[in-house]
Design an enzyme around this catalytic site. Structure first.
Site, PDB file in Angstrom:
ATOM      1  N   ALA A   9     -75.222  64.434  83.019  1.00 24.33           N
ATOM      2  CA  ALA A   9     -76.082  63.459  83.688  1.00 24.33           C
ATOM      3  C   ALA A   9     -77.121  62.884  82.739  1.00 24.33           C
ATOM      4  O   ALA A   9     -78.243  62.574  83.138  1.00 24.33           O
ATOM      5  CB  ALA A   9     -76.773  64.117  84.879  1.00 24.33           C
ATOM      6  N   THR A  79     -69.277  63.244  74.937  1.00 18.87           N
ATOM      7  CA  THR A  79     -69.134  64.214  76.022  1.00 18.87           C
ATOM      8  C   THR A  79     -69.024  65.647  75.510  1.00 18.87           C
ATOM      9  O   THR A  79     -69.520  66.580  76.146  1.00 18.87           O
ATOM     10  CB  THR A  79     -67.911  63.873  76.874  1.00 18.87           C
ATOM     11  OG1 THR A  79     -66.771  63.703  76.012  1.00 18.87           O
ATOM     12  CG2 THR A  79     -68.129  62.589  77.664  1.00 18.87           C
ATOM     13  N   HIS A 360     -90.220  50.025 130.873  1.00 19.09           N
ATOM     14  CA  HIS A 360     -90.499  49.030 129.850  1.00 19.09           C
ATOM     15  C   HIS A 360     -91.966  49.035 129.430  1.00 19.09           C
ATOM     16  O   HIS A 360     -92.847  49.402 130.190  1.00 19.09           O
ATOM     17  CB  HIS A 360     -90.115  47.614 130.325  1.00 19.09           C
ATOM     18  CG  HIS A 360     -90.210  47.414 131.795  1.00 19.09           C
ATOM     19  ND1 HIS A 360     -89.153  46.996 132.566  1.00 19.09           N
ATOM     20  CD2 HIS A 360     -91.223  47.618 132.656  1.00 19.09           C
ATOM     21  CE1 HIS A 360     -89.521  46.928 133.830  1.00 19.09           C
ATOM     22  NE2 HIS A 360     -90.769  47.294 133.907  1.00 19.09           N
TER      23      HIS A 360
END
Length: 454
Positions: A9, A79, A360
């Site tokens: 990451a 990598t 309401h």
């Protein structure tokens, strides 16, 4: 062998055009790397090594106090170099599973299949067959056996014709991984230390190499820009919508629903378009959810109805309760069985009892409301004195007239009636009628003011 997961990451993600590290960009309101971490935990990982680099402070802030070993890759040299940063936390007897923080859709079942495919003391790599493999490393086989992986820039014409590609995800024995990483070279077209080179080393050492494949290629897709991020988002939503339908939900349009958490549904649940689910949402049987509703960390019991454009957050709806349209239930709100709130009613830390109704235009906060209560339009529980919140108690079978203010702390006894337009500042006894509005006056001969012409 213990399972040790390494998540890469460290990349910046330049093509995202963002100050945010690439792996922190979200899929379904959760960062890509968090998806990967959660999946790693779900398969029983004993340890997770997070190899990070760019945006370290933002990464650590976003991921918080999770059980992660933070391994810094100061320079991005490939990598292989990235995985090597995790070596101090890898034991010889570990099975090392290598994952990527920008590949969020990988499923636990796929990783379990990969781990099952790994031979004793051998290697397993996750591959996929693509009709257009351009840009990916190719899996090189001889007589069906994997002998290596060649990157696109280093491949010859014959290798470029191979359709089986490397996803980068692999399971490797810890002791061998350390040896192979120590032998890596950056003598290649990109001048990097390729992790993929360890596959040829494994073959040369006589190590058995097996492969596994995901159920769908989208599982191993990464996101390098916002277009790809959006594609992954849609794929994730389609997958989650399918799970809901299999579980018993009828989605009016599966492409117009957003699932940003964990949703559990019963049978015969009806979900209209543009509904959003966030956090942990539990829905019973025969529930109806109207268009544009937002449900966040809530529980909805059997036969309840959420009408269009209502927001239910941190709240509960009992059996056959209903809310909306345009209703808002905030944290701590609860509608008991057969209770109803209508349009533009807001509740917070309030319970509306069995069969009670607020049709309401009302605010009910810090309130305990009994059964069979009618809350008239414009009713407000005045629960805040500028410093502290106070409780309003309305007992069973109370009738609250329209435009009533209840100044807490206050208790309204059973069967009481509050006249419209009243401001209640003291407790009301059982079955009392209370009217506090001023006496109506009739002024005859009164003339309305008129505008003065200029």
């Amino acid at each position: 062998m213990a399972l040790n997961v390494v998540i890469l990451a460290a990349g910046k993600g330049t093509r995202m055009r963002s100050d945010l590290p690439k792996v922190l960009h979200p899929i379904a309101h959760k960062s890509m790397v968090q998806h990967v971490i959660d999946t790693a935990h779900s398969i029983g990982s004993n340890a997770i090594q997070l190899v990070y680099g760019y945006g370290a402070d933002k990464l650590k802030s976003a991921l918080g106090e999770q059980q992660l070993n933070w391994m810094l890759q100061a320079e991005q040299l490939g990598t292989g170099h990235a995985v090597a940063q995790a070596i101090p936390n890898i034991d010889d007897n570990d099975t090392v599973l290598i994952l990527y923080g920008d590949v969020p859709l990988i499923q636990a079942s796929t990783l379990e299949a990969l781990l099952a495919a790994r031979p004793d003391n051998g290697v397993a790599i996750l591959t996929v067959n693509l009709s257009n493999p351009t840009g990916y490393g190719r899996i090189v086989r001889e007589q069906g056996k994997v002998v290596g992986i060649v990157e696109q820039k280093d491949a010859n014409a014959e290798q470029l014709a191979i359709n089986e590609i490397n996803t980068g995800i692999m399971a490797v024995p810890g002791k061998a991984l350390k040896t192979w990483l120590g032998r890596l070279s950056n003598n290649n077209a990109q001048g990097e230390y390729y992790l993929t080179d360890i596959i040829a080393m494994a073959h040369a050492d006589g190590v058995e190499i097996n492969t596994a494949q995901p159920q769908s290629a989208i599982e191993v897709e990464g996101a390098n820009n916002r277009v790809q991020l959006a594609q992954l988002e849609r794929a994730y939503q389609a997958r989650e919508a399918e799970k809901l339908m299999i579980a018993g939900a009828n989605l009016r349009d599966p492409s117009r629903i957003d699932i940003r958490g964990e949703v559990t549904v019963g049978m015969d649940v009806m979900v209209d378009v543009n509904v959003i689910f966030e956090g942990k949402v539990v829905i019973g049987n025969n529930v109806s959810i109207g268009a544009g509703a937002i449900l966040i960390d809530c529980e909805i019991a059997d036969n309840a109805e959420i009408k269009p454009y209502s927001i239910i957050e941190g709240a509960k709806l009992g059996v056959a309760a209903s809310a909306g349209p345009f209703a808002r239930l905030r944290p701590g709100a609860e509608l008991m069985q057969d209770a109803h709130i209508g349009n533009f009613v807001e509740m917070k830390k309030a319970v509306l009892g069995v069969g009670s109704k607020a049709g309401h235009l009302a605010y009910l906060g810090d309130a305990q409301i009994g059964a069979g209560v009618n809350i008239g339009a414009g009713t407000i529980t005045c629960n805040y004195d500028g410093a502290n919140k106070h409780l309003t108690v309305i007992e069973d079978n109370v009738f609250v007239g329209s435009d009533t203010q209840l100044v807490a702390p206050v208790t309204i006894g059973k069967g009481a009636t509050l006249g419209a337009g009243s401001t209640i500042t003291r407790d009301v006894g059982e079955d009392e009628l209370v009217i506090t509005r001023v006496k109506q006056k009739h002024l005859t001969g009164w003339q309305r003011p008129v505008k003065i012409k200029k």
